[in-house]
Design an enzyme around this catalytic site. Sequence first.
Site, PDB file in Angstrom:
ATOM      1  N   GLU A  62       2.842  -8.106  -1.188  1.00  0.00           N
ATOM      2  CA  GLU A  62       1.510  -7.502  -1.295  1.00  0.00           C
ATOM      3  C   GLU A  62       0.817  -7.743  -2.639  1.00  0.00           C
ATOM      4  OE1 GLU A  62       0.810  -3.671   0.277  1.00  0.00           O
ATOM      5  OE2 GLU A  62       1.706  -4.203   2.174  1.00  0.00           O
ATOM      6  N   GLU A  76       5.963  -5.856   7.587  1.00  0.00           N
ATOM      7  CA  GLU A  76       5.750  -4.404   7.583  1.00  0.00           C
ATOM      8  C   GLU A  76       4.726  -4.026   8.641  1.00  0.00           C
ATOM      9  OE1 GLU A  76       4.900  -2.478   3.844  1.00  0.00           O
ATOM     10  OE2 GLU A  76       6.190  -3.886   2.769  1.00  0.00           O
TER      11      GLU A  76
HETATM   12  C1  BGP Z   1       2.947  -1.229   1.634  1.00  0.00           C
HETATM   13  C2  BGP Z   1       4.146  -1.450   0.694  1.00  0.00           C
HETATM   14  C3  BGP Z   1       5.377  -0.678   1.068  1.00  0.00           C
HETATM   15  C4  BGP Z   1       5.071   0.714   1.605  1.00  0.00           C
HETATM   16  C5  BGP Z   1       3.976   0.671   2.662  1.00  0.00           C
HETATM   17  C6  BGP Z   1       3.585   2.029   3.144  1.00  0.00           C
HETATM   18  O1  BGP Z   1       1.810  -1.403   0.871  1.00  0.00           O
HETATM   19  O2  BGP Z   1       4.483  -2.838   0.702  1.00  0.00           O
HETATM   20  O3  BGP Z   1       6.164  -0.627  -0.115  1.00  0.00           O
HETATM   21  O4  BGP Z   1       4.759   1.564   0.561  1.00  0.00           O
HETATM   22  O5  BGP Z   1       2.808   0.062   2.124  1.00  0.00           O
HETATM   23  O6  BGP Z   1       2.668   2.586   2.240  1.00  0.00           O
HETATM   24  P1  BGP Z   1       2.847   4.064   1.698  1.00  0.00           P
HETATM   25  O7  BGP Z   1       4.262   4.154   1.260  1.00  0.00           O
HETATM   26  O8  BGP Z   1       1.866   4.223   0.614  1.00  0.00           O
HETATM   27  O9  BGP Z   1       2.561   4.942   2.897  1.00  0.00           O
END
Ligand code: BGP
Length: 464
Positions: A162, A365
């Site tokens: 990301e 993800e």
């Molecule tokens: C993405 C990241 C993850 C995880 C996911 C969920 O941006 O790559 O590390 O954090 O988001 O987001 P959050 O944990 O803020 O709900």
Amino acid sequence: QPAPFPEGFLWGASTSGYQVEGGWDADGKGRSIVDARTQFPAGTTDYTVASDHYHHVDEDVALFAELGLKAYRFSVQWTRIVPDGDGAENPDGIAFYHRLIDGLLAHGITPVLTMYHFDLPQALAEKGGWGSRATIDAFVRFAEILYREFGAKVPYWLTINEQNMMVLFGGTLGIIDGPDNADVNVYQKNHHMLVAQARAMELLHRTVPTAKIGPAPNIAYVYAESCRPEDVLAADDFNAVRNWLYLDAAVHGRYNATAWAYLEAKGLTPTIEPGDLEVMAAAHPDFLAFNYYATHTAAAPLEGDDVPIEGGDQHISFGEPGYYRAVANPHLPKNAFGWEIDPIGFRMTFRAIYDRYHLPLLVTENGLGAFDVLEADGTVHDDYRIDYLRDHIAQIQQAISDGVDVLGYCPWSAIDLVSTHQGIAKRYGLVYVNRDDDDLKDLARYRKDSFAWYQKLIAGNALP
Ligand code: BGP
């Protein structure tokens, strides 16, 4: 009737080192900029214990094997391997990842290794972080160590998780490179990361020819709020700045023209050294990974107004004065944290990336953050997560029918872990971890209803 999933489809699940491991200073590990951040309420971004995967690794790998995972996407922590980022190696840290990877391989689970997931060594941040070209060299040296140690065992490599979100929201989330370097243009840091990633990709191709490598941005297709041309133009600008600025550079070594014009207008163009663009253009990803949670919606900026933040916490989406305004999509439901839910947008995002780059795609993800409840009998009834996963997996089938080459799907997250900014109360896992933000409890693991559902899906290679 949508196409069946291809044989060998990589059904996986994901985590990141800093959010799941804990053991933040165990066995020689150095401090990273995300170990414990101060800009959020105490406990919500404290990763010192996290899910204590560091001390539960064998148990967790056994659970992933019970799930029947074909792949597991995880990240290695730079500070476990090189505690200060560019100095001595830490054999105990390297040994931990050998133990994890050997455990996966013993269960027939393909390792998908993320090299960098927001966790810049604090020592490097204090020497300029991604604002300094020395960090490029440190990253390439780190890559060399990873390839030497794990190149023969790991077939799929992801460079920087990301990076586009680090640039767009990194300051807010404290995930770009620590407070010491706020004075450096974030697009200069982005450029340095692009050069670092290109050199790491070229190094892997040269030293481990059988392995495959690619970037792992968060890509969200941006809709226009209406068919009014000004709104459609705003959506195109948002797509260029959020998605294509990064991927055109990562794949073709070229800055997207619309995005570059935006940087010029804002006085944010990075300094590009001779040779940088050649290095970026010469490094070709073998595939593209991407993280998808939901689409965005954009509208033309309001005349003369400060651009309001809209869409709730969905993406902490900021508008860009003079370019676009991020707005809520009234046609989409939201989860408990204000993030919109858009399965069809997943199909649109697949098409947008594939039509632009024609590379195999791996979803690294996708998932639903929710307040799960552990029942007295040890069950967790997360039917809402099953619904989210089912609706999004159905759209992968549609995308495959559209002709998109999809390698696999690794939902976020394999096991509950600490959110990037909203603590462990915001649960994503197929496995429940018994701790709260303010109470470590016993860290016991419990299978959620989604665990059995996903297990059945993988066994049948089809939606149950
Ligand atoms: C993405 C990241 C993850 C995880 C996911 C969920 O941006 O790559 O590390 O954090 O988001 O987001 P959050 O944990 O803020 O709900």
